[in-house]
Design a protein around this motif. Structure first.
Motif, mmCIF file in Angstrom:
data_model
loop_
_atom_site.group_PDB
_atom_site.id
_atom_site.type_symbol
_atom_site.label_atom_id
_atom_site.label_comp_id
_atom_site.label_asym_id
_atom_site.label_seq_id
_atom_site.Cartn_x
_atom_site.Cartn_y
_atom_site.Cartn_z
ATOM 1 N N GLY A 42 0.823 -1.200 0.000
ATOM 2 C CA GLY A 42 0.000 0.000 0.000
ATOM 3 C C GLY A 42 0.852 1.242 0.000
ATOM 4 N N LYS A 43 0.216 2.370 0.228
ATOM 5 C CA LYS A 43 0.942 3.639 0.224
ATOM 6 C C LYS A 43 0.205 4.632 1.114
ATOM 7 C CE LYS A 43 2.680 5.101 -3.702
ATOM 8 N NZ LYS A 43 2.807 5.708 -5.061
ATOM 9 N N ARG A 69 5.677 5.249 0.968
ATOM 10 C CA ARG A 69 5.293 6.564 1.478
ATOM 11 C C ARG A 69 5.244 7.543 0.306
ATOM 12 N NH1 ARG A 69 6.003 6.067 7.250
ATOM 13 N NH2 ARG A 69 5.002 8.107 7.375
ATOM 14 N N ASP A 70 4.222 8.387 0.300
ATOM 15 C CA ASP A 70 4.035 9.388 -0.750
ATOM 16 C C ASP A 70 4.262 10.771 -0.148
ATOM 17 O OD1 ASP A 70 3.146 11.160 -2.679
ATOM 18 O OD2 ASP A 70 1.402 9.967 -3.245
ATOM 19 N N PRO A 71 5.341 11.458 -0.540
ATOM 20 C CA PRO A 71 5.619 12.767 0.046
ATOM 21 C C PRO A 71 4.698 13.872 -0.463
ATOM 22 C CG PRO A 71 7.228 12.265 -1.656
ATOM 23 C CD PRO A 71 6.386 11.038 -1.491
ATOM 24 N N PRO A 76 -4.741 9.103 4.027
ATOM 25 C CA PRO A 76 -6.200 9.186 4.192
ATOM 26 C C PRO A 76 -6.597 8.982 5.652
ATOM 27 C CG PRO A 76 -5.619 7.759 2.352
ATOM 28 C CD PRO A 76 -4.351 8.043 3.087
ATOM 29 N N MET A 77 -7.641 9.685 6.061
ATOM 30 C CA MET A 77 -8.154 9.589 7.422
ATOM 31 C C MET A 77 -9.563 9.010 7.374
ATOM 32 S SD MET A 77 -5.624 11.291 9.098
ATOM 33 C CE MET A 77 -6.221 12.069 10.576
ATOM 34 N N ARG A 105 -5.545 11.605 -2.651
ATOM 35 C CA ARG A 105 -5.005 10.575 -1.758
ATOM 36 C C ARG A 105 -3.897 9.801 -2.471
ATOM 37 N NH1 ARG A 105 -10.874 9.607 -0.902
ATOM 38 N NH2 ARG A 105 -10.716 7.689 -2.138
ATOM 39 N N PRO A 106 -3.014 9.145 -1.731
ATOM 40 C CA PRO A 106 -1.978 8.322 -2.368
ATOM 41 C C PRO A 106 -2.601 7.253 -3.256
ATOM 42 C CG PRO A 106 -1.478 8.645 -0.045
ATOM 43 C CD PRO A 106 -2.861 9.171 -0.263
ATOM 44 N N ALA A 107 -1.901 6.867 -4.300
ATOM 45 C CA ALA A 107 -2.398 5.843 -5.223
ATOM 46 C C ALA A 107 -1.253 4.921 -5.617
ATOM 47 C CB ALA A 107 -3.001 6.492 -6.462
ATOM 48 N N LEU A 108 -1.576 3.653 -5.813
ATOM 49 C CA LEU A 108 -0.579 2.684 -6.247
ATOM 50 C C LEU A 108 -0.464 2.710 -7.763
ATOM 51 C CD1 LEU A 108 -1.476 -0.308 -3.921
ATOM 52 C CD2 LEU A 108 0.692 0.939 -3.927
#
Length: 216
Positions: A42-43, A69-71, A76-77, A105-108
């Motif tokens: 995941g990310k 990790r996505d800088p 997401p909360m 949001r982060p995405a793969l």
């Protein structure tokens, strides 16, 4: 080993330490409870909430050797909002993700999935939880085939079937879930990981998760 491909989110807890949540986490956590080893691909964001998710995964016994990790995007909360009730009086809170826009949001990406599955080459079962791009899904399919792993793909309710091999198992996720669907999928993956055939594995998962077969 079971590899779950999907995004995790930060869930607040009464002790203030926070934890990891979301369908991907539910699936992986149930697989661990069933005695399997599970890794989450995941990310999350490179932020405090992301730290909380990683710590939460560790507490649940979920591996995160290929967790990213996505800088550029925040973790997401998970938020719980009042449902407003209804004619049936159901006031169960509605679970939402913040930011609400998926693009925020982060995405793969395909490369993320490809590298992760190469690293986790001992996978016996690969579970794709989130809707991926066509390229990222293809990478998951290729990774599962390379490892000789069973493939499970979850799709949102009412969505078209993805382009996956005929031997893959495609399951439709309900529009609202209290965590029971994730438990069924996790138990199913664990049964497959133990060497059971898909039909027997799914029957065992339904039985262990407390679901009942309903025949119209």
């Amino acid at each position: 080993m079971i590899v779950v491909v999907g995004l995790a989110a930060y869930r607040a807890t009464p002790d203030g330490q926070g934890s990891a949540g979301g369908l991907a986490v539910d699936v992986a956590a149930e697989a661990v409870r069933q005695g399997a080893a599970a890794e989450l691909v995941g990310k999350v964001g490179d932020d405090g909430a992301g730290d909380g998710v990683v710590v939460g995964l560790g507490r649940l016994g979920i591996g995160h050797a290929a967790f990213l990790r996505d800088p550029a995007r925040p973790t997401p909360m998970i938020a719980f909002e009042p449902s407003g009730g209804g004619d049936d009086g159901d006031d169960t809170p509605v679970i939402t993700l913040l930011p609400s826009e998926a693009g925020a949001r982060p995405a793969l990406e395909a490369g993320d999935v490809q590298l992760a599955l190469r690293y986790l080459a001992e996978a016996r079962v690969v579970v794709v939880v989130d809707r991926l791009t066509d390229a990222a899904l293809s990478a998951a399919v290729e990774g599962a085939q390379f490892a000789g792993a069973r493939l499970i793909v979850l799709v949102p309710a009412g969505s078209p079937l993805p382009s996956v091999p005929a031997e893959a198992t495609v399951l439709e996720a309900p529009p609202a879930d209290d965590g029971s669907f994730g438990r069924v999928v996790g138990a199913f993956a664990a049964a497959l990981d133990s060497g059971m055939d898909p039909e027997a594995a799914f029957g065992r998962a339904v039985e262990r998760s407390g679901w009942e077969a309903v025949i119209d």
